[in-house]
Design an enzyme around this catalytic site. Structure first.
Site, PDB file in Angstrom:
ATOM      1  N   ASN A   7       0.875  -1.170   0.000  1.00 58.11           N
ATOM      2  CA  ASN A   7       0.000   0.000   0.000  1.00 58.11           C
ATOM      3  C   ASN A   7       0.909   1.216   0.000  1.00 58.11           C
ATOM      4  O   ASN A   7       1.445   1.609   1.037  1.00 58.11           O
ATOM      5  CB  ASN A   7      -0.914  -0.019   1.229  1.00 58.11           C
ATOM      6  CG  ASN A   7      -1.860   1.165   1.272  1.00 58.11           C
ATOM      7  OD1 ASN A   7      -1.777   2.081   0.457  1.00 58.11           O
ATOM      8  ND2 ASN A   7      -2.763   1.160   2.233  1.00 58.11           N
ATOM      9  N   ARG A  94      -2.593  -2.088  -3.483  1.00 56.95           N
ATOM     10  CA  ARG A  94      -3.787  -1.264  -3.286  1.00 56.95           C
ATOM     11  C   ARG A  94      -3.716  -0.091  -4.262  1.00 56.95           C
ATOM     12  O   ARG A  94      -2.739   0.654  -4.290  1.00 56.95           O
ATOM     13  CB  ARG A  94      -3.833  -0.733  -1.851  1.00 56.95           C
ATOM     14  CG  ARG A  94      -5.064   0.143  -1.602  1.00 56.95           C
ATOM     15  CD  ARG A  94      -4.902   1.007  -0.376  1.00 56.95           C
ATOM     16  NE  ARG A  94      -6.102   1.800  -0.145  1.00 56.95           N
ATOM     17  CZ  ARG A  94      -6.112   2.949   0.510  1.00 56.95           C
ATOM     18  NH1 ARG A  94      -4.990   3.456   0.985  1.00 56.95           N
ATOM     19  NH2 ARG A  94      -7.239   3.617   0.696  1.00 56.95           N
ATOM     20  N   HIS A 183     -12.717   3.078   0.247  1.00 54.64           N
ATOM     21  CA  HIS A 183     -12.633   2.115   1.353  1.00 54.64           C
ATOM     22  C   HIS A 183     -13.329   0.803   0.998  1.00 54.64           C
ATOM     23  O   HIS A 183     -13.750   0.046   1.886  1.00 54.64           O
ATOM     24  CB  HIS A 183     -13.261   2.676   2.639  1.00 54.64           C
ATOM     25  CG  HIS A 183     -12.555   3.851   3.222  1.00 54.64           C
ATOM     26  ND1 HIS A 183     -13.216   4.911   3.801  1.00 54.64           N
ATOM     27  CD2 HIS A 183     -11.232   4.154   3.300  1.00 54.64           C
ATOM     28  CE1 HIS A 183     -12.346   5.813   4.221  1.00 54.64           C
ATOM     29  NE2 HIS A 183     -11.139   5.380   3.923  1.00 54.64           N
ATOM     30  N   GLY A 211     -11.970   5.934  10.559  1.00 47.48           N
ATOM     31  CA  GLY A 211     -10.559   6.100  10.852  1.00 47.48           C
ATOM     32  C   GLY A 211     -10.221   7.563  10.675  1.00 47.48           C
ATOM     33  O   GLY A 211     -11.028   8.445  10.964  1.00 47.48           O
ATOM     34  N   ASN A 212      -9.020   7.862  10.172  1.00 45.31           N
ATOM     35  CA  ASN A 212      -8.732   9.254   9.819  1.00 45.31           C
ATOM     36  C   ASN A 212      -9.573   9.646   8.611  1.00 45.31           C
ATOM     37  O   ASN A 212     -10.051  10.771   8.491  1.00 45.31           O
ATOM     38  CB  ASN A 212      -7.240   9.442   9.527  1.00 45.31           C
ATOM     39  CG  ASN A 212      -6.874  10.909   9.394  1.00 45.31           C
ATOM     40  OD1 ASN A 212      -7.228  11.718  10.240  1.00 45.31           O
ATOM     41  ND2 ASN A 212      -6.188  11.269   8.316  1.00 45.31           N
ATOM     42  N   ARG A 242     -10.859  16.245   6.783  1.00 44.01           N
ATOM     43  CA  ARG A 242     -11.728  16.510   5.639  1.00 44.01           C
ATOM     44  C   ARG A 242     -13.120  16.921   6.104  1.00 44.01           C
ATOM     45  O   ARG A 242     -13.647  16.373   7.070  1.00 44.01           O
ATOM     46  CB  ARG A 242     -11.827  15.282   4.743  1.00 44.01           C
ATOM     47  CG  ARG A 242     -10.498  14.863   4.122  1.00 44.01           C
ATOM     48  CD  ARG A 242     -10.659  13.602   3.291  1.00 44.01           C
ATOM     49  NE  ARG A 242      -9.424  12.845   3.274  1.00 44.01           N
ATOM     50  CZ  ARG A 242      -9.351  11.543   2.968  1.00 44.01           C
ATOM     51  NH1 ARG A 242     -10.444  10.877   2.651  1.00 44.01           N
ATOM     52  NH2 ARG A 242      -8.202  10.919   2.980  1.00 44.01           N
ATOM     53  N   ASP A 283      -6.903  14.004  15.615  1.00 38.83           N
ATOM     54  CA  ASP A 283      -6.937  12.665  16.191  1.00 38.83           C
ATOM     55  C   ASP A 283      -8.065  12.591  17.212  1.00 38.83           C
ATOM     56  O   ASP A 283      -8.143  13.409  18.133  1.00 38.83           O
ATOM     57  CB  ASP A 283      -5.593  12.343  16.850  1.00 38.83           C
ATOM     58  CG  ASP A 283      -5.459  10.885  17.235  1.00 38.83           C
ATOM     59  OD1 ASP A 283      -6.301  10.394  18.014  1.00 38.83           O
ATOM     60  OD2 ASP A 283      -4.504  10.228  16.769  1.00 38.83           O
ATOM     61  N   MET A 284      -8.930  11.592  17.065  1.00 33.27           N
ATOM     62  CA  MET A 284     -10.084  11.475  17.950  1.00 33.27           C
ATOM     63  C   MET A 284      -9.673  11.327  19.414  1.00 33.27           C
ATOM     64  O   MET A 284     -10.385  11.785  20.320  1.00 33.27           O
ATOM     65  CB  MET A 284     -10.949  10.293  17.512  1.00 33.27           C
ATOM     66  CG  MET A 284     -12.270  10.169  18.264  1.00 33.27           C
ATOM     67  SD  MET A 284     -13.359  11.600  18.027  1.00 33.27           S
ATOM     68  CE  MET A 284     -14.113  11.175  16.452  1.00 33.27           C
ATOM     69  N   ILE A 332     -11.292   4.078  14.828  1.00 34.34           N
ATOM     70  CA  ILE A 332     -12.260   4.667  15.751  1.00 34.34           C
ATOM     71  C   ILE A 332     -13.449   3.730  15.935  1.00 34.34           C
ATOM     72  O   ILE A 332     -13.926   3.510  17.049  1.00 34.34           O
ATOM     73  CB  ILE A 332     -12.716   6.049  15.253  1.00 34.34           C
ATOM     74  CG1 ILE A 332     -11.527   7.012  15.207  1.00 34.34           C
ATOM     75  CG2 ILE A 332     -13.820   6.618  16.138  1.00 34.34           C
ATOM     76  CD1 ILE A 332     -11.804   8.311  14.474  1.00 34.34           C
ATOM     77  N   ASN A 335     -12.337   0.857  18.257  1.00 30.86           N
ATOM     78  CA  ASN A 335     -11.695   1.111  19.545  1.00 30.86           C
ATOM     79  C   ASN A 335     -12.312   2.214  20.393  1.00 30.86           C
ATOM     80  O   ASN A 335     -11.820   2.483  21.490  1.00 30.86           O
ATOM     81  CB  ASN A 335     -10.215   1.441  19.303  1.00 30.86           C
ATOM     82  CG  ASN A 335      -9.480   0.301  18.616  1.00 30.86           C
ATOM     83  OD1 ASN A 335      -9.505  -0.818  19.089  1.00 30.86           O
ATOM     84  ND2 ASN A 335      -8.837   0.590  17.486  1.00 30.86           N
ATOM     85  N   GLU A 385      -7.620  -4.811   5.655  1.00 31.20           N
ATOM     86  CA  GLU A 385      -7.566  -4.534   4.222  1.00 31.20           C
ATOM     87  C   GLU A 385      -6.434  -5.291   3.546  1.00 31.20           C
ATOM     88  O   GLU A 385      -6.565  -5.743   2.406  1.00 31.20           O
ATOM     89  CB  GLU A 385      -7.418  -3.029   4.004  1.00 31.20           C
ATOM     90  CG  GLU A 385      -8.634  -2.239   4.456  1.00 31.20           C
ATOM     91  CD  GLU A 385      -8.413  -0.747   4.463  1.00 31.20           C
ATOM     92  OE1 GLU A 385      -8.768  -0.096   3.465  1.00 31.20           O
ATOM     93  OE2 GLU A 385      -7.896  -0.231   5.467  1.00 31.20           O
TER      94      GLU A 385
END
Length: 399
Positions: A7, A94, A183, A211-212, A242, A283-284, A332, A335, A385
């Protein structure tokens, strides 16, 4: 058969080596900060069921140098799992954007490479480094079969009602302006796991990849019928940096009335918006820490993030004409039990009933976190993935 999965990003290279068909991971890692100061390789090796981790700090000028370093690690007697490059029979790449040309995984030829280059304009941040990874791998592993696995391929089953935009039709027929979705590899992997778990091949599922980058997909009987991302990977949900869905008139207002250039607006919406724009944190985990410290902007960002997911659950349930399960996946989604609770809050009328105790528990396998008797299953499924790419690569090369 040993299959290497690559990737390739603009300044990074993720890799994983599998023994197929038993899906045994042998090595994995990340080459980070390619072409920048402080380049590193984080390499993991599995021996006798135990994971050994190595951090190598070394200058890495370009992707070719990075892949050469990876090859050295794979052949290292202490850290690796092969003795010669020829042991790797296939490499799965990928590729983010396959346009309408690629509805499935494909062997890479010169014609395929040319078509991937043609799609640079639709994914300028992703397809060029993906292409570069292919050309580098061809030089280093000349005997291996090269395979492209496209993020957009899973969504090629969407009907025109889902992928067409209400713009002049020549924009679609001549310029390819339509929703493609992204995705796809992750959504396909977790939906297959969900169908097997539910023991229902015709289940109606909403897959939520957080995720991000974030996206959701409506899946009917294993096929994508709608998804939140569109022409590029910026639309839909709120993400790390974004904006997700916005009124297009904002773009023209900023350019025509406020003096921003199109490049500046693109930079803002792609890299300075989302959680970062709302709270100052992309970042969450940092957002949640700020909430604990009383940061109201962070709280709004967290709630808005969940609110957007709820809106898509509603619209996708309508598209599916029913709902059997929702699936949370990626960093996210897997987790953050608090985010799952925020998303499921007040959704009982959809049959979504979260069990707070089950939701708070952590496991590394697929698990059910809904209340007993809930009409809709709430599943947490770790995505993989790289394994999905490895599986699809194996299916192609063994034919």
């Amino acid at each position: 058969m040993k299959i290497l999965v690559l990737n390739s990003g603009s300044s990074s290279l993720k890799y994983q080596l599998f023994e197929m068909p038993n899906e045994q991971p042998l090595c994995s890692g990340l080459v980070d900060r390619i072409g920048l100061e402080g380049s590193t390789i984080t390499h993991k090796n599995l021996k006798s069921g135990k994971e050994e981790k190595f951090l190598i700090e070394t200058p890495i000028q370009d992707h070719e140098a990075g892949l050469l370093k990876v090859t050295e690690l794979l052949k290292d007697t202490e850290k690796g799992s092969i003795s010669d490059n020829s042991e790797i029979e296939a490499i799965g790449h990928r590729v983010v954007h396959g346009g309408e040309q690629f509805a499935s995984t494909t062997l890479i030829t010169e014609v395929v490479k040319a078509k991937i280059k043609e799609l640079f304009a639709l994914a300028p941040l992703h397809n060029p480094p993906n292409y570069l990874g292919i050309t580098v791998a061809e030089r280093i592993f000349p005997n291996a079969k090269q395979v492209a696995v496209f993020d957009t391929a899973f969504h090629q089953s969407m009907p025109p009602l889902a992928y067409r935009y209400a713009v002049p039709k020549e924009m679609y027929s001549q310029l390819g302006i339509r929703a493609y979705g992204f995705h796809g590899t992750s959504h396909q992997y977790v939906s297959k796991k969900a169908l097997k778990y539910l023991q229902n091949p015709n289940a109606k599922i909403i897959s939520i990849h957080l995720g991000n980058g974030c996206s959701m997909t409506a899946i009917d009987s294993g096929k994508s019928i709608d998804t939140s991302m569109g022409l590029g990977p910026m639309g839909g949900l709120i993400m790390g940096t974004r904006a997700g869905d916005i009124d297009p008139s904002i773009i023209f207002h900023l350019i025509n009335e406020r003096g921003y250039s199109s490049k500046e607006v693109n930079e803002i919406l792609n890299k300075k918006s989302g959680l970062l724009g709302l709270s100052g944190f992309s970042d969450m985990r940092d957002v949640k820490k700020a909430i604990e410290e009383g940061n109201k902007d962070a709280k709004l960002a967290y709630q808005l993030y969940a609110y957007r997911i709820q809106k898509y659950i509603g619209s996708f349930t309508a598209v599916l004409k029913g709902l059997d399960a929702i699936v949370f996946t990626a960093g996210i989604g897997e987790n953050d039990p608090d985010m799952r609770a925020e998303v499921c809050k007040g959704m009982d009328f959809f049959g979504i009933q979260l069990d707070l105790l089950l939701n708070s528990q952590k496991t590394q396998t697929i698990r059910e976190v809904n209340q007993k008797g809930s009409p809709v299953k709430i599943l947490v499924i770790p995505t993989n993935e790289e394994l999905e790419i490895g599986q699809q690569t194996f299916e192609i090369v063994r034919k």
